[in-house]
Enzyme design. Structure first.
Site, PDB file in Angstrom:
ATOM      1  N   ASN A 257      -0.804   6.535 -13.244  1.00 49.42           N
ATOM      2  CA  ASN A 257      -0.230   7.003 -11.812  1.00 49.42           C
ATOM      3  C   ASN A 257       1.091   7.874 -12.173  1.00 49.42           C
ATOM      4  OD1 ASN A 257       0.959   7.156  -9.381  1.00 49.42           O
ATOM      5  ND2 ASN A 257       0.985   5.067  -8.968  1.00 49.42           N
TER       6      ASN A 257
ATOM      7  N   ARG B 157      -4.713   8.067 -10.371  1.00 49.53           N
ATOM      8  CA  ARG B 157      -4.380   7.876  -9.059  1.00 49.53           C
ATOM      9  C   ARG B 157      -4.076   9.258  -8.636  1.00 49.53           C
ATOM     10  NH1 ARG B 157       0.862   6.657  -6.032  1.00 49.53           N
ATOM     11  NH2 ARG B 157       0.324   6.518  -3.723  1.00 49.53           N
TER      12      ARG B 157
ATOM     13  N   HIS C 212      -2.893   4.859   1.269  1.00 46.11           N
ATOM     14  CA  HIS C 212      -2.918   3.558   0.593  1.00 46.11           C
ATOM     15  C   HIS C 212      -4.351   2.951   0.716  1.00 46.11           C
ATOM     16  CE1 HIS C 212       1.451   2.701   2.370  1.00 46.11           C
ATOM     17  NE2 HIS C 212       1.633   2.855   1.438  1.00 46.11           N
TER      18      HIS C 212
ATOM     19  N   ARG D 172      10.767   6.012   6.944  1.00 49.60           N
ATOM     20  CA  ARG D 172      10.142   7.140   7.737  1.00 49.60           C
ATOM     21  C   ARG D 172       9.953   6.548   9.127  1.00 49.60           C
ATOM     22  NH1 ARG D 172       5.080   6.838   3.540  1.00 49.60           N
ATOM     23  NH2 ARG D 172       6.309   6.854   1.691  1.00 49.60           N
TER      24      ARG D 172
ATOM     25  N   GLU E 229      -3.608  -2.073  -6.797  1.00 54.68           N
ATOM     26  CA  GLU E 229      -4.054  -0.638  -6.946  1.00 54.68           C
ATOM     27  C   GLU E 229      -4.788  -0.183  -8.303  1.00 54.68           C
ATOM     28  OE1 GLU E 229      -0.724  -0.070  -4.697  1.00 54.68           O
ATOM     29  OE2 GLU E 229      -1.837   1.838  -3.493  1.00 54.68           O
TER      30      GLU E 229
END
Ligand code: ADP
Length: 398
Positions: free
Chosen positions: A7, A91, A180, A241, A384
């Site tokens: 990743n 990823r 996600h 955010r 993940e």
């Protein structure tokens, strides 16, 4: 079969080496400050002690070479030879409409990845650098791309089209994509397993609540809606955010605060969310601590966050005409007992009841609803990396 999962971020790289025979992690680690002074590799070989290697790491290629050396090192390595690695799973943040599933990398895929850069200018370039470096260092080893957006590609058009002129979708690919996806896929599959059901037979709402947060409606194993959009800014209120806001706020703020496009972009991505509301921190632990001490804005930030999750869960129960299970995952979802309780307070209309005793858990897969709850509630730690390794294996084995 051994699979390396990579990743790549702009200045960091996380990795895990899996033995797919039993899905165990042979080694994992993190390279930090790539291209910046003070570069370091932190390598964790299995259960053995962590090794820290401080050396100059000017680019991703050097970082990956260092990781491969650490994996085969005589002292802290976990394999004898690099050839033991059968495949690498990468990823990739944005696959736009080009990738609905994970894919084996070839020249055509690389071209398509380059075309996706404009959708994720900060994330996709380092992902591509990682793939190129592995291709160079491990010629002939299968490279697989696993996309954050792919699991959401089953969303129907009425869920992904914005209320903008249709041309912007055709011309610029402006639509909702969702992120996600790897996490939503992993926990929704895990949820089915814990219920003794097939994913195709159940309706699940997955709440990935971390620094970045999103909710997904997964009906019969396929996403029908998710809260993030063209970018990971839409939807829930997050660490920094803003999530959903009235779009008219943007030109208004630009005029009132004299901000240009870059300034407003940074404001809504980096200075908003629970950080902006609370004025305390983007980290939920700090905000929960401040709220406990009576800080009203911290309390408000937590209330705003929980309320937005409750609204999305309600919307997605409607979108699927019912729900069998609701899953909490990621840093906050897995660990915050009080946040799960606050959110689940509003689930009475669904016949979902949280069991306070069962909910007294952190970071462990378990059911947290009462025995008579009509809708099951679960905490399921996301993984993940394992999902990427599983996809990589299944693609390579065809
Ligand atoms: P990301 O991968 O998006 O950076 P994570 O999934 O690691 O984020 O989640 C990070 C968030 O989880 C942080 O805001 C942190 O405050 C929150 N978190 C982690 N542990 C706890 C805890 N014990 N209680 C409350 N919040 C927690």
């Amino acid at each position: 079969m051994k699979v390396l999962v990579i990743n790549c971020g702009s200045s960091s790289l996380k990795y895990q080496l899996f033995n797919m025979a039993d899905e165990s992690v042979l080694a994992k680690g993190l390279v930090e400050r790539i291209g910046i002074e003070g570069s370091v590799l932190k390598h964790q070989p299995g259960e053995a002690e962590k090794v820290t290697i401080e050396t100059e790491i000017p680019d991703h290629s050097v970082a990956i070479k260092l990781v491969l050396n650490a994996l085969v090192d005589a002292k802290h390595g976990v394999i004898k030879d690099m050839n033991e690695i059968s495949a690498v799973g990468h990823r990739v943040v944005h696959g736009a409409e080009k990738f609905a599933t994970s894919v084996r990398i070839n020249d055509a895929v690389m071209d398509a990845l380059e075309e996706c850069i404009e959708m994720a200018p900060l994330h996709n370039p380092p992902n591509i650098l990682g793939i190129k470096a592995c291709e160079k260092l491990m010629p002939g080893v299968a490279q697989v791309g696993v996309f954050d957006t792919a699991f959401h590609q089953t969303m129907p058009k009425h869920a992904f089209i914005y209320g903008l002129p249709y041309e912007v979708y055709k011309k610029h690919g402006i639509r909702r994509y969702g992120f996600h996806g790897t996490s939503h896929k992993f926990v929704s599959q895990q949820c089915a397993e814990m219920m003794g059901q097939k994913p195709e037979d159940i309706k699940v709402i997955t709440c990935h609540l971390g620094n970045g947060s999103s909710v997904a409606a997964v009906k019969n194993g396929a996403v029908v809606d998710t809260s993030m959009g063209l970018t990971p800014l839409e939807g829930l209120v997050m660490g920094t955010r803003c999530g959903d806001i009235d779009p008219a706020i943007l030109p208004m703020l630009m005029k009132k605060e004299n901000m240009d496009a870059d300034a407003i972009d940074s404001y809504i991505n980096k200075e908003s969310g629970v950080l902006g509301i609370s004025g305390v921190s983007s980290d939920f632990r700090d905000i929960e601590g401040a709220a406990d001490e009576g800080n009203e804005r911290a309390k408000l930030a937590l209330d705003v966050f929980a309320y937005r999750v409750q609204k999305y869960v309600g919307a997605y129960a409607a979108a699927m005409n019912g729900v069998d299970a609701i899953v909490f995952t990621a840093g906050l979802g897995e660990n915050s007992i009080s946040m799960r309780e606050s959110i689940a307070e509003a689930f009475g209309y669904l016949g979902a009841k949280i069991d306070k005793e069962r909910n007294n858990v952190r970071g462990k897969a378990c059911e947290i609803s009462t025995a008579d709850s009509k809708v099951k509630l679960f905490v399921i730690p996301t993984n993940e990396e394992l999902m990427i390794a599983r996809d990589t294996k299944s693609i390579c084995l065809g």
